[in-house]
Enzyme design. Structure first.
Site, PDB file in Angstrom:
ATOM      1  N   PHE A 138       0.868  -1.184   0.000  1.00 11.84           N
ATOM      2  CA  PHE A 138       0.000   0.000   0.000  1.00 11.84           C
ATOM      3  C   PHE A 138       0.902   1.229   0.000  1.00 11.84           C
ATOM      4  O   PHE A 138       1.712   1.423   0.906  1.00 11.84           O
ATOM      5  CB  PHE A 138      -0.919   0.044   1.218  1.00 11.84           C
ATOM      6  CG  PHE A 138      -1.857   1.218   1.187  1.00 11.84           C
ATOM      7  CD1 PHE A 138      -3.025   1.165   0.438  1.00 11.84           C
ATOM      8  CD2 PHE A 138      -1.563   2.390   1.857  1.00 11.84           C
ATOM      9  CE1 PHE A 138      -3.889   2.252   0.375  1.00 11.84           C
ATOM     10  CE2 PHE A 138      -2.418   3.490   1.806  1.00 11.84           C
ATOM     11  CZ  PHE A 138      -3.586   3.421   1.059  1.00 11.84           C
ATOM     12  N   ASP A 223       9.505   2.473   1.355  1.00 11.46           N
ATOM     13  CA  ASP A 223       8.354   3.190   1.903  1.00 11.46           C
ATOM     14  C   ASP A 223       8.285   2.869   3.391  1.00 11.46           C
ATOM     15  O   ASP A 223       7.827   1.797   3.791  1.00 11.46           O
ATOM     16  CB  ASP A 223       7.092   2.722   1.159  1.00 11.46           C
ATOM     17  CG  ASP A 223       5.810   3.325   1.727  1.00 11.46           C
ATOM     18  OD1 ASP A 223       5.839   3.858   2.858  1.00 11.46           O
ATOM     19  OD2 ASP A 223       4.775   3.236   1.052  1.00 11.46           O
ATOM     20  N   LYS A 252       3.068   9.545   8.458  1.00 11.82           N
ATOM     21  CA  LYS A 252       2.379   9.008   9.644  1.00 11.82           C
ATOM     22  C   LYS A 252       2.948   9.547  10.950  1.00 11.82           C
ATOM     23  O   LYS A 252       2.620  10.641  11.357  1.00 11.82           O
ATOM     24  CB  LYS A 252       2.363   7.478   9.595  1.00 11.82           C
ATOM     25  CG  LYS A 252       1.362   6.952   8.547  1.00 11.82           C
ATOM     26  CD  LYS A 252       1.073   5.494   8.721  1.00 11.82           C
ATOM     27  CE  LYS A 252       0.044   4.984   7.725  1.00 11.82           C
ATOM     28  NZ  LYS A 252      -1.315   5.403   7.988  1.00 11.82           N
TER      29      LYS A 252
END
Length: 398
Positions: A138, A223, A252
């Site tokens: 993702f 990532d 995040k």
């Protein structure tokens, strides 16, 4: 609006209907707890999906945001600001990368990484533009990043998708060997797949991927948006393997809850970019950077990666105890630090709902994997409280 019923009814009338929200209105938080508009208390082991690494309302983060808001919230990237410069310097010093760029989100960070990789590839050959990612990955919800995401469910309905992306099974080095070619400009991987169901590749996978990239003149993009910022027990998940990427993305937990993302890259790769090749309006503004600087300061001073490692081990042991107690329901426990997945024999939504009713927030990913990504400063008492709630919920589900 003072009641959950009123807020939910109003939102259902005016807001885009793109979220399958739980029927609760959260109002405030303190440490690892949040409270809804009617005063009910919840133990938050979802943490804004791995965002609130300091918990809620950490005093140093609150003070930094308040002080910066009173001085300067936004100018533009036409000007230097001290907070952005400080953040770039800190990120470079902590990660060992050469330079940082600050943006607004994880999707924007990955979008920038994809652009940089494409531009770099074209400095070698005009057709060196292909990017290989992993199945179940993702990488975001912009058109390019959802194309990079190795899950067709996110891509359906948005065709035609940008070209030049292909997918290989995560953790399968032989499959990656067959996919990489002279046309590959980058291999883009999560060191730990979070949204895909909490998957950790075997030792040696990232090392093998890096060697393949070097052999073919391609870049390794990692990532670290969910796995970074101390969550796995080290500042970055790749530090468990020693495999340093060419490009790395963060978001995040970086701002402790304030929206922010970052791209870090080597000087060798950044030779492909010049003034005007990339930019952002809000990215790197003083308010978000002050939040990130405060978050990083707390992360280092309180050794949150170390606490994530300790509490992660403690929680994994406790979850394995539940697995032994409920073998017909739980098929495994996997994770690293405080990113933990618990695969079930059935869909997990009902159990997530039951946990919320019992006073705990978690979520289910990949359909049947309960995911735990709590704040990194939790204690054994918080873990024990979560385990007691899960035990109660699992027992009632028999």
């Amino acid at each position: 609006m003072t009641s959950a019923k009123e807020v939910i009814a109003t939102e259902n009338k005016y807001y885009w209907p793109v979220f399958a929200r739980y029927q609760v209105v959260l109002e405030r938080g303190e440490g690892p707890y949040v409270y809804d508009i009617e005063g009910k208390k919840y133990l938050d082991f979802l943490g804004g999906i791995a965002v609130n690494i300091l918990g809620h309302a950490h005093p140093k983060l609150v003070a930094a945001i308040s002080a910066q808001a009173a001085k300067l919230i936004h100018v533009s990237n036409l000007y230097y600001t001290a907070e952005q410069t400080k953040l770039a310097k800190t990120l470079v010093e902590l990660t060992g990368m050469d330079r940082a760029f600050v943006c607004n989100s994880g999707a924007e960070a990955n979008e920038g990484a994809i652009k940089l990789a494409r531009k770099y590839g074209k400095t070698i050959a005009a057709d060196k533009v292909e990017i290989i990612t992993a199945e179940h990955s993702f990488h975001g919800r912009t058109l390019a990043t959802l194309t990079a995401t190795g899950q067709p469910k996110y891509q359906k309905g948005y065709e035609p998708l940008p070209g030049g992306f292909s997918y290989v099974p995560f953790g399968d080095l032989e499959a990656l060997k067959k996919a990489v070619s002279a046309k590959t400009c980058a291999v883009m991987l999560e060191p730990v797949q979070g949204e895909g169901g909490v998957h950790i590749p075997d030792p040696g996978y990232l090392k093998g991927a890096k060697e393949l990239c070097e052999k073919h003149g391609a870049l390794l993009i990692l990532d670290e948006i969910q796995s970074g910022m101390g969550r796995t027990g080290k500042l970055l998940a790749w530090q468990h393997t020693g495999v340093k990427p060419d490009i790395m993305t963060l978001a995040k937990g970086l701002g402790g809850g304030v929206p922010i993302g970052a791209i870090l890259a080597s000087d060798a790769v950044l030779k492909a970019f010049g003034p005007g090749d990339h930019g952002t309006t809000f990215g790197g503004n003083p308010l978000a950077c002050a939040a990130a600087n405060a978050t990083l300061s707390v992360l280092v001073e309180e050794d949150l990666p170390g606490n994530a490692a300790k509490m992660g081990s403690y929680m994994m042991e406790a979850l394995n105890g539940l697995k032994a107690k409920y073998p017909a329901l739980i098929t495994g426990v996997r994770g690293q630090g405080l990113i933990i997945g618990m695969p079930l024999t059935k869909p997990g939504k009902d159990l997530v709902d039951a946990c919320m009713a019992a006073g705990a927030l978690i979520n289910c990913t990949a359909g049947n994997v309960l995911r735990f990504v709590p704040p990194l400063n939790i204690t054994k008492a918080h873990v024990d409280e979560m385990i007691a709630i899960l035990d109660k919920v699992f027992a009632a589900d028999k």
